[in-house]
Design a protein around this motif. Structure first.
Motif, PDB file in Angstrom:
ATOM      1  N   CYS A  81      23.594  10.798   1.151  1.00 38.43           N
ATOM      2  CA  CYS A  81      22.440  11.392   1.831  1.00 38.43           C
ATOM      3  C   CYS A  81      21.232  10.462   1.706  1.00 38.43           C
ATOM      4  CB  CYS A  81      22.087  12.728   1.189  1.00 38.43           C
ATOM      5  SG  CYS A  81      23.479  13.859   1.106  1.00 38.43           S
ATOM      6  N   HIS A  82      20.428  10.431   2.758  1.00 41.00           N
ATOM      7  CA  HIS A  82      19.288   9.515   2.773  1.00 41.00           C
ATOM      8  C   HIS A  82      17.983  10.266   3.008  1.00 41.00           C
ATOM      9  CE1 HIS A  82      21.841   5.901   2.827  1.00 41.00           C
ATOM     10  NE2 HIS A  82      22.692   6.706   3.441  1.00 41.00           N
ATOM     11  N   ASP A  83      17.104  10.205   2.038  1.00 41.73           N
ATOM     12  CA  ASP A  83      15.745  10.768   2.118  1.00 41.73           C
ATOM     13  C   ASP A  83      15.707  12.289   2.258  1.00 41.73           C
ATOM     14  OD1 ASP A  83      14.277   8.578   1.494  1.00 41.73           O
ATOM     15  OD2 ASP A  83      13.646   8.074   3.532  1.00 41.73           O
ATOM     16  N   TRP A  84      14.503  12.830   2.239  1.00 38.57           N
ATOM     17  CA  TRP A  84      14.340  14.290   2.094  1.00 38.57           C
ATOM     18  C   TRP A  84      15.018  15.058   3.217  1.00 38.57           C
ATOM     19  CZ3 TRP A  84      12.406  17.803   5.490  1.00 38.57           C
ATOM     20  CH2 TRP A  84      11.627  17.338   6.554  1.00 38.57           C
ATOM     21  N   GLN A  85      15.120  14.463   4.387  1.00 36.46           N
ATOM     22  CA  GLN A  85      15.685  15.186   5.531  1.00 36.46           C
ATOM     23  C   GLN A  85      17.106  15.673   5.253  1.00 36.46           C
ATOM     24  OE1 GLN A  85      14.129  12.205   5.757  1.00 36.46           O
ATOM     25  NE2 GLN A  85      12.611  12.264   7.397  1.00 36.46           N
ATOM     26  N   THR A  86      17.786  15.017   4.315  1.00 32.41           N
ATOM     27  CA  THR A  86      19.161  15.418   4.002  1.00 32.41           C
ATOM     28  C   THR A  86      19.270  15.987   2.579  1.00 32.41           C
ATOM     29  OG1 THR A  86      19.618  13.143   3.320  1.00 32.41           O
ATOM     30  CG2 THR A  86      20.178  13.727   5.580  1.00 32.41           C
ATOM     31  N   GLY A  87      18.128  16.294   1.991  1.00 28.93           N
ATOM     32  CA  GLY A  87      18.102  16.810   0.618  1.00 28.93           C
ATOM     33  C   GLY A  87      18.835  18.134   0.443  1.00 28.93           C
ATOM     34  N   LEU A  88      18.933  18.904   1.525  1.00 29.79           N
ATOM     35  CA  LEU A  88      19.609  20.202   1.394  1.00 29.79           C
ATOM     36  C   LEU A  88      21.125  20.073   1.348  1.00 29.79           C
ATOM     37  CD1 LEU A  88      17.579  22.576   3.756  1.00 29.79           C
ATOM     38  CD2 LEU A  88      17.824  22.787   1.268  1.00 29.79           C
ATOM     39  N   ILE A  89      21.649  18.920   1.730  1.00 30.36           N
ATOM     40  CA  ILE A  89      23.119  18.800   1.786  1.00 30.36           C
ATOM     41  C   ILE A  89      23.765  19.019   0.411  1.00 30.36           C
ATOM     42  CG2 ILE A  89      24.990  17.130   2.205  1.00 30.36           C
ATOM     43  CD1 ILE A  89      23.611  16.412   4.791  1.00 30.36           C
ATOM     44  N   PRO A  90      23.311  18.326  -0.634  1.00 32.23           N
ATOM     45  CA  PRO A  90      23.908  18.596  -1.961  1.00 32.23           C
ATOM     46  C   PRO A  90      23.713  20.058  -2.393  1.00 32.23           C
ATOM     47  CG  PRO A  90      22.611  16.569  -2.010  1.00 32.23           C
ATOM     48  CD  PRO A  90      22.318  17.219  -0.694  1.00 32.23           C
ATOM     49  N   VAL A  91      22.601  20.669  -1.956  1.00 31.35           N
ATOM     50  CA  VAL A  91      22.339  22.061  -2.329  1.00 31.35           C
ATOM     51  C   VAL A  91      23.325  22.986  -1.600  1.00 31.35           C
ATOM     52  CG1 VAL A  91      20.594  23.871  -2.459  1.00 31.35           C
ATOM     53  CG2 VAL A  91      19.881  21.468  -2.527  1.00 31.35           C
ATOM     54  N   TYR A  92      23.394  22.849  -0.299  1.00 32.51           N
ATOM     55  CA  TYR A  92      24.305  23.686   0.497  1.00 32.51           C
ATOM     56  C   TYR A  92      25.762  23.518   0.038  1.00 32.51           C
ATOM     57  CZ  TYR A  92      21.077  25.228   4.239  1.00 32.51           C
ATOM     58  OH  TYR A  92      20.084  25.833   4.970  1.00 32.51           O
ATOM     59  N   LEU A  93      26.116  22.282  -0.324  1.00 35.54           N
ATOM     60  CA  LEU A  93      27.498  22.032  -0.754  1.00 35.54           C
ATOM     61  C   LEU A  93      27.842  22.849  -1.992  1.00 35.54           C
ATOM     62  CD1 LEU A  93      28.616  18.296  -0.758  1.00 35.54           C
ATOM     63  CD2 LEU A  93      29.781  20.244   0.263  1.00 35.54           C
ATOM     64  N   LYS A  94      26.868  22.940  -2.908  1.00 33.19           N
ATOM     65  CA  LYS A  94      27.100  23.700  -4.145  1.00 33.19           C
ATOM     66  C   LYS A  94      27.018  25.196  -3.868  1.00 33.19           C
ATOM     67  CE  LYS A  94      27.554  20.531  -7.357  1.00 33.19           C
ATOM     68  NZ  LYS A  94      26.842  19.324  -7.088  1.00 33.19           N
ATOM     69  N   GLU A  95      26.337  25.570  -2.807  1.00 35.15           N
ATOM     70  CA  GLU A  95      26.106  26.980  -2.543  1.00 35.15           C
ATOM     71  C   GLU A  95      27.124  27.510  -1.539  1.00 35.15           C
ATOM     72  OE1 GLU A  95      23.268  29.993  -0.281  1.00 35.15           O
ATOM     73  OE2 GLU A  95      24.066  28.138   0.459  1.00 35.15           O
ATOM     74  N   ARG A  96      26.784  27.580  -0.247  1.00 34.89           N
ATOM     75  CA  ARG A  96      27.632  28.343   0.666  1.00 34.89           C
ATOM     76  C   ARG A  96      28.934  27.654   1.044  1.00 34.89           C
ATOM     77  NH1 ARG A  96      23.598  30.051   4.712  1.00 34.89           N
ATOM     78  NH2 ARG A  96      22.533  30.188   2.717  1.00 34.89           N
ATOM     79  N   PHE A  97      29.001  26.330   0.868  1.00 32.12           N
ATOM     80  CA  PHE A  97      30.242  25.656   1.248  1.00 32.12           C
ATOM     81  C   PHE A  97      31.231  25.578   0.084  1.00 32.12           C
ATOM     82  CE2 PHE A  97      27.186  24.478   4.410  1.00 32.12           C
ATOM     83  CZ  PHE A  97      27.906  24.430   5.590  1.00 32.12           C
ATOM     84  N   ALA A  98      30.754  25.978  -1.117  1.00 28.57           N
ATOM     85  CA  ALA A  98      31.587  25.812  -2.313  1.00 28.57           C
ATOM     86  C   ALA A  98      32.862  26.650  -2.253  1.00 28.57           C
ATOM     87  CB  ALA A  98      30.777  26.162  -3.559  1.00 28.57           C
ATOM     88  N   GLY A  99      32.786  27.801  -1.590  1.00 28.78           N
ATOM     89  CA  GLY A  99      33.953  28.680  -1.543  1.00 28.78           C
ATOM     90  C   GLY A  99      35.042  28.210  -0.589  1.00 28.78           C
ATOM     91  N   ASN A 100      34.733  27.225   0.224  1.00 30.36           N
ATOM     92  CA  ASN A 100      35.657  26.773   1.264  1.00 30.36           C
ATOM     93  C   ASN A 100      36.470  25.568   0.758  1.00 30.36           C
ATOM     94  OD1 ASN A 100      36.697  25.399   3.514  1.00 30.36           O
ATOM     95  ND2 ASN A 100      35.084  26.204   4.845  1.00 30.36           N
ATOM     96  N   ASP A 101      37.784  25.702   0.809  1.00 28.19           N
ATOM     97  CA  ASP A 101      38.662  24.652   0.270  1.00 28.19           C
ATOM     98  C   ASP A 101      38.378  23.263   0.814  1.00 28.19           C
ATOM     99  OD1 ASP A 101      40.041  25.822  -1.628  1.00 28.19           O
ATOM    100  OD2 ASP A 101      41.928  26.104  -0.493  1.00 28.19           O
ATOM    101  N   PHE A 102      38.043  23.211   2.111  1.00 28.92           N
ATOM    102  CA  PHE A 102      37.801  21.917   2.744  1.00 28.92           C
ATOM    103  C   PHE A 102      36.748  21.104   1.981  1.00 28.92           C
ATOM    104  CE2 PHE A 102      35.506  19.090   5.571  1.00 28.92           C
ATOM    105  CZ  PHE A 102      36.512  18.478   6.316  1.00 28.92           C
TER     106      PHE A 102
END
Ligand code: ADP
Ligand code: GLC
Length: 481
Positions: free
Chosen positions: A134-155
């Motif tokens: 991820c590059h700069d603040w515009q993508t700062g939510l990606i690590p957050v979302y990954l740990k949160e709502r995408f964590a339950g999805n096997d993919f």
């Protein structure tokens, strides 16, 4: 084969406002394709040049829950110089005349949408990254979302993230209430050990807290941001994550920036014949810009976003003094109105000496790198800086302040040992800068052989991605295990 995904808000050749785009467009090309499948996701901005928009092909679309609506997400793709780029389409968010605007809340909503859409698109694209870079603040939510709502999805299981800070000044900050509503993240995420910073929500902070590794774009900047002066309020956090933070200096694209093949410049040249040939570019540029045509006059270039970061208040302070010297100054840049007007004013006041070009132009930027004798970059802070690397590549001697990447890439001239590739000063002080410019003038006018040896040394340095791409690869390998 290991899969790496870059996610960023800009990347050459599709869309560029600054150095971030250069990095996102050029680094993937230098990653070894035998071991890594590296792809890039960008927004599909309506303001992209038509020639690039025409390269994109529609892949598919879906609808995503976002904010209070069910939002359209189009996925387009293009292959450019061996790299696969994907584009997230939604005209409501990525329409408009420019990629960014001045409304911070809208920017946050736009890039929250982008971050969520980029993740949601991956299963449809059928590309599972081992690492999302991820590059700069515009993508700062990606690590957050990954740990949160995408964590339950096997993919998404096992995907690691890297947060690269290109500029700590921009963090994506707004009230917790609004950011909570936009992102859909629960209260749990808005505490001082996560997204909250000084009572506001902070997207870059989210990225830094939740990413597996953090990098920035030079070794010196990696140290500087752990101090209060450069830390932009996040020095405490960066200190606490110091073990996961490292600096890897940027490179530049040696094909796009090559005085031997550059289609934009009047006379091509190289490290062997610059003594004779480079000056022809100066004469041509003087003619084009209406400056006094004189091969001998020292020409100083500036190609930059016109912001405080780049040290323009120092230049403003001594510009009249500087213009008494036998020099010419050529500026290309856009940004804050006061600096745009300052250069318009000096262009008018010293019309045969100063050329202020207040717009964005890739061709003119190349002409300036090729034509000038010196390149001025007195930055207040500089995470890496690419312009000084471009200048070095074109045999144009950088004059810089010793900060961040400028310190790591420009070696100060030492007349006693005959070493160095440029000129530099330490303190953020206008007269210290002026003194350094004048010292460079002295070497240029009175010790031309020495000056040319500075160019020899600068042009022989390697600032291609070769070394730094290997460092990123080693980091990817180590993280994936
Ligand atoms: P930053 O990313 O902080 O703006 P860098 O030195 O890393 O600074 O990168 C700036 C990049 O943008 C360089 O490629 C430079 O040539 C380019 N650039 C900046 N302003 C202009 C302009 N007005 N026209 C063309 N290119 C520009
Ligand atoms: C940022 C920094 C600049 C750096 C660029 C690419 O825009 O201001 O110093 O070179 O990102 O990493």
């Amino acid at each position: 084969m290991k899969n790496i995904l870059f996610v960023a808000s800009e990347g050459v050749p599709f869309i560029k406002t600054g150095g971030l785009a250069d990095v996102v467009g050029s680094l993937p090309k230098c990653i070894d394709k035998k071991y890594f499948d590296i792809r890039v996701i960008l927004p599909k901005y309506t303001c992209m040049k038509p020639e690039f928009k025409e390269m994109l092909t529609f892949k598919q679309n879906f609808y995503m829950d976002f904010h209070w609506k069910n939002a359209y997400v189009g996925i387009l793709e293009a292959e450019y110089e061996g790299i696969k780029f994907y584009f997230i389409d939604n005209e409501g968010y990525f329409g408009g005349m420019r990629p960014y605007c001045d409304d911070p809340l809208w920017e946050i909503e736009k890039f929250a949408f982008f971050s969520k859409a980029a993740l949601s698109a991956l299963p449809l694209i059928g590309f599972k990254p081992d690492i999302i870079h991820c590059h700069d603040w515009q993508t700062g939510l990606i690590p957050v979302y990954l740990k949160e709502r995408f964590a339950g999805n096997d993919f998404f299981k096992g995907i690691k993230t890297i947060m690269t800070i290109h500029n700590l000044k921009f963090q994506g900050k707004w009230s917790i209430k609004d950011v909570k509503e936009i992102t859909g993240l629960s209260d749990y995420y808005f505490t001082p050990d996560k997204l909250e910073a000084y009572k506001d929500a902070n997207l870059l902070k989210g990225g830094i807290v939740f990413a597996d590794a953090i990098t920035t774009v030079s070794e010196t900047y990696a140290e500087e941001i752990k101090t209060q002066f450069y830390g932009e309020g996040l020095d405490g956090l960066l200190n606490s994550r110091a073990n996961d933070l490292r600096g890897i200096v940027n490179g530049i694209d040696y094909k796009d920036f090559n005085p031997e093949t550059d289609p934009f410049i009047e006379k091509k040249y190289n490290a062997r014949d610059f003594r004779k040939e480079k000056v022809k570019n100066k004469l041509k540029l003087q003619e084009e810009l209406g400056l006094k045509k004189d091969a001998n006059t020292m020409m100083i270039g500036i190609v930059s976003r016109l912001t405080d970061q780049k040290g323009f208040d120092l230049i403003a302070y001594v510009m009249d003094e500087l213009c008494r010297d036998n020099i010419q100054i050529v500026v290309l840049g856009t940004g804050e109105e006061r600096y745009e007007n300052m250069f318009r004013h000096f262009d008018w006041k010293y019309s045969d000496k100063v050329s202020g070009n207040i717009y964005y132009s890739e061709p003119l930027s190349h002409k300036i790198y090729a034509a000038c004798d010196a390149f001025l970059m007195p930055s207040l802070f500089e995470p890496c800086g690419l312009s000084q690397l471009m200048a070095l590549r074109y045999g144009t001697v950088p004059i810089v302040r010793e900060t961040g990447g400028l310190k790591d890439t420009v070696e100060p001239y030492n007349e006693y040992e005959s070493t160095g590739t440029g000129f530099s000063f330490l303190n953020y002080n206008a007269h210290e800068m002026l003194g350094t410019v004048r010292y460079a003038e002295h070497i240029y006018y009175d010790k031309k052989r020495e000056w040319n040896k500075i160019i020899d040394r600068g042009m022989s340095r390697d600032f291609s991605w070769y070394t730094s791409a290997a460092k990123y690869q080693a980091m990817y390998d180590w993280m994936i295990g």
